[in-house]
Each structure stands twice: as structure tokens, then as C-alpha cells.
Design a protein around this motif. Structure first.
Motif, PDB file in Angstrom:
ATOM      1  N   GLN A   1      -4.230  11.721  10.236  1.00  0.00           N
ATOM      2  CA  GLN A   1      -5.204  10.967  11.021  1.00  0.00           C
ATOM      3  C   GLN A   1      -4.946   9.458  10.975  1.00  0.00           C
ATOM      4  O   GLN A   1      -5.449   8.713  11.817  1.00  0.00           O
ATOM      5  N   TYR A   2      -4.152   9.030   9.989  1.00  0.00           N
ATOM      6  CA  TYR A   2      -3.875   7.600   9.840  1.00  0.00           C
ATOM      7  C   TYR A   2      -2.548   7.270  10.520  1.00  0.00           C
ATOM      8  O   TYR A   2      -1.501   7.829  10.173  1.00  0.00           O
ATOM      9  N   SER A   3      -2.581   6.374  11.461  1.00  0.00           N
ATOM     10  CA  SER A   3      -1.398   6.056  12.263  1.00  0.00           C
ATOM     11  C   SER A   3      -0.552   4.933  11.679  1.00  0.00           C
ATOM     12  O   SER A   3       0.503   4.606  12.211  1.00  0.00           O
ATOM     13  N   ASP A   4      -0.990   4.339  10.579  1.00  0.00           N
ATOM     14  CA  ASP A   4      -0.256   3.232   9.970  1.00  0.00           C
ATOM     15  C   ASP A   4       1.124   3.718   9.498  1.00  0.00           C
ATOM     16  O   ASP A   4       1.225   4.670   8.726  1.00  0.00           O
TER      17      ASP A   4
ATOM     18  N   ALA B   1      -9.445   7.134  -0.976  1.00  0.00           N
ATOM     19  CA  ALA B   1      -8.276   6.575  -1.657  1.00  0.00           C
ATOM     20  C   ALA B   1      -7.359   5.864  -0.661  1.00  0.00           C
ATOM     21  O   ALA B   1      -6.933   4.727  -0.885  1.00  0.00           O
ATOM     22  N   ILE B   2      -7.068   6.540   0.436  1.00  0.00           N
ATOM     23  CA  ILE B   2      -6.170   5.953   1.454  1.00  0.00           C
ATOM     24  C   ILE B   2      -6.773   4.680   2.033  1.00  0.00           C
ATOM     25  O   ILE B   2      -6.088   3.654   2.184  1.00  0.00           O
ATOM     26  N   GLU B   3      -8.042   4.725   2.363  1.00  0.00           N
ATOM     27  CA  GLU B   3      -8.673   3.562   2.990  1.00  0.00           C
ATOM     28  C   GLU B   3      -8.787   2.375   2.032  1.00  0.00           C
ATOM     29  O   GLU B   3      -8.785   1.222   2.460  1.00  0.00           O
ATOM     30  N   SER B   4      -8.833   2.648   0.735  1.00  0.00           N
ATOM     31  CA  SER B   4      -8.843   1.543  -0.223  1.00  0.00           C
ATOM     32  C   SER B   4      -7.493   0.837  -0.252  1.00  0.00           C
ATOM     33  O   SER B   4      -7.421  -0.366  -0.546  1.00  0.00           O
TER      34      SER B   4
ATOM     35  N   VAL C   1     -10.060   4.789  -6.255  1.00  0.00           N
ATOM     36  CA  VAL C   1      -9.948   3.769  -5.208  1.00  0.00           C
ATOM     37  C   VAL C   1      -9.459   2.471  -5.839  1.00  0.00           C
ATOM     38  O   VAL C   1      -9.704   2.191  -7.010  1.00  0.00           O
ATOM     39  N   MET C   2      -8.732   1.703  -5.038  1.00  0.00           N
ATOM     40  CA  MET C   2      -8.341   0.347  -5.417  1.00  0.00           C
ATOM     41  C   MET C   2      -9.342  -0.635  -4.834  1.00  0.00           C
ATOM     42  O   MET C   2      -9.784  -0.467  -3.691  1.00  0.00           O
ATOM     43  N   LEU C   3      -9.685  -1.658  -5.593  1.00  0.00           N
ATOM     44  CA  LEU C   3     -10.456  -2.747  -5.019  1.00  0.00           C
ATOM     45  C   LEU C   3      -9.517  -3.613  -4.168  1.00  0.00           C
ATOM     46  O   LEU C   3      -8.304  -3.651  -4.425  1.00  0.00           O
ATOM     47  N   PRO C   4     -10.040  -4.295  -3.157  1.00  0.00           N
ATOM     48  CA  PRO C   4      -9.180  -4.952  -2.161  1.00  0.00           C
ATOM     49  C   PRO C   4      -8.207  -5.985  -2.707  1.00  0.00           C
ATOM     50  O   PRO C   4      -7.183  -6.263  -2.075  1.00  0.00           O
TER      51      PRO C   4
END
Length: 235
Positions: A50-53, A19-22, A90-93
């Protein structure tokens, strides 16, 4: 235009990275992601950390169910519009890019949704339809518009919050209140969000799910609620 994406989550650490990576993969980059941890006992916090954004924000709350978690995210939102994503979606890009090009007024927007059953290697797209304004309540009761399909003005969601007493049917109950005052705008032929079917979904336990759905209907059909205008036949 800035978007706030809200992910409520409870013990879904295994699903959360997808989910996050999408969201990180969105072609439109003016967004913030608020992950509201609804009292998880697994390693959800570690997964998010783990995600630094810097656009990713983690909020922990005592377990209070997803309506309260979404309201918590809305209270912290800095975006003009709020999109919702469940931790197993998930979201598509192109989702945020599409929305940024379509949104023109203070309203709630929604897209089509793809239901993907990865265990069986199958998928199906559920399409929406145009709605008039003011809303014909009999139309809305016939359709289920899932929360991840929505992108609503933050202004609207601060006025009309999710009912914290509901964890199933909360999306329809909210939309009845919103559409009594604001337009619900369909963006056709755009399935830019995917819901992944799996056994751990909250609606998988049909006896509990049905009981909670009945509770939602009791609230919606109570005196003074916009949904109470639904015809007797529909009820």
C-alpha cells in the motif's frame, strides 16, 4: 550518511502500518526501509504494498525466525548504518536526525527506549549507561540492550551477524561478539524509539521464553565465546 532500517515481521499485519509510518515521518530523509516478511500467512505483503515510497523494500523468506530475517535484511542493506525496528515498535520523528548528528566512527550506537503499555495507558523510559572500550563483559551481562535501540555500522553487521539459532537473547549474544572488537557508544537522554507492550509479544509466553533464554546463555558461556569471560559470580 544513509540509514537502512530493517523490520523483521511475522503475522503482524495489524501492527506494521504504525512502524512503517513512523519511518516515513522521519525528519532525516536519506534512508531505506527493508521489511523482511518471515513467512507470514496473513496479509503482510498487501499492507506493505500500500506504500508507494520507493525507499520501502519488501523481502519474503520462508519462516526462519527473526535472527535470520535480520541477517537477510543486512545482506540487502545499502546504508552506511543499520537501525532495527520491530513491527510492533515505532520511531520518534527525530531518531535518524539525532543519529546522523552523533555518529562519528565505525561503532555500534544505542539510545534509550520507551516502553509503552497502551492498554493500561502507562509508559516508562529505560536509560542506558556509558561503556568503556575495550568492554568490561561483566557490565554487558547486567544490561539488556534491545535490538531496536541499536544503530550499527553495516560493516560491523556484515562481519558479526545474528546467530540464526537464537530468537531470544540474540541481541545480547551479538553484542558480546561485536564489543570484543568495536566500541558500543551510548547516546544519553534520547528515548527516540518506543516499544509497545502487548500480549502477543514473543516474550509473553514465559515458559518458552525462559527455555530460549537458557539456550542463549549456554551458547554465550561456551568455550571461546567472548561472553565466557564473564565472572563466575555473574554466571
Amino acid at each position: 550518511m544513509k540509514f537502512t532500517i530493517i523490520i523483521p515481521t511475522y503475522n503482524r499485519a495489524a501492527f506494521l502500518p504504525n512502524a512503517i509510518e513512523s519511518v516515513l515521518a522521519q525528519t532525516y530523509t536519506d534512508w531505506e526501509l527493508i521489511v523482511v516478511d518471515d513467512g507470514s500467512t496473513d496479509n503482510t505483503k498487501d499492507v506493505v504494498s500500500q506504500y508507494s515510497d520507493s525507499r520501502i523494500i519488501y523481502i519474503y523468506q520462508q519462516n526462519a525466525e527473526r535472527s535470520a530475517a535480520r541477517n537477510n535484511g543486512i545482506a540487502h542493506a545499502k546504508g552506511d548504518y543499520v537501525c532495527f525496528l520491530d513491527s510492533d515498535n515505532v520511531m520518534l520523528p527525530n531518531r535518524l536526525q539525532l543519529l546522523s548528528e552523533t555518529i562519528t566512527k565505525t561503532a555500534c550506537y544505542f539510545t534509550d527506549i520507551e516502553y509503552r503499555n497502551e492498554g493500561k495507558g502507562s509508559s516508562a523510559i529505560k536509560t542506558g549507561r556509558e561503556y568503556p572500550f575495550p568492554m568490561d563483559v561483566n557490565m554487558l551481562i547486567q544490561d539488556i540492550i534491545a535490538t531496536p535501540q541499536l544503530c550499527c555500522s553495516t560493516e560491523i553487521l556484515r562481519k558479526h551477524k545474528f546467530n540464526p539459532a537464537l530468537s531470544i537473547g540474540e541481541d545480547m549474544e551479538l553484542l558480546f561478539r561485536i564489543t570484543a572488537e568495536y566500541p558500543l557508544v551510548y547516546i544519553p537522554n534520547q528515548a527516540t524509539v518506543v516499544e509497545v507492550e502487548h500480549e502477543g509479544r514473543s516474550v509473553a509466553n514465559h515458559s518458552i521464553s525462559s527455555e530460549k533464554q537458557m539456550n542463549a546463555l549456554r551458547i554465550m558461556f561456551s568455550k571461546g565465546h567472548p561472553a565466557n569471560k564473564v565472572s563466575r559470580k555473574q554466571k
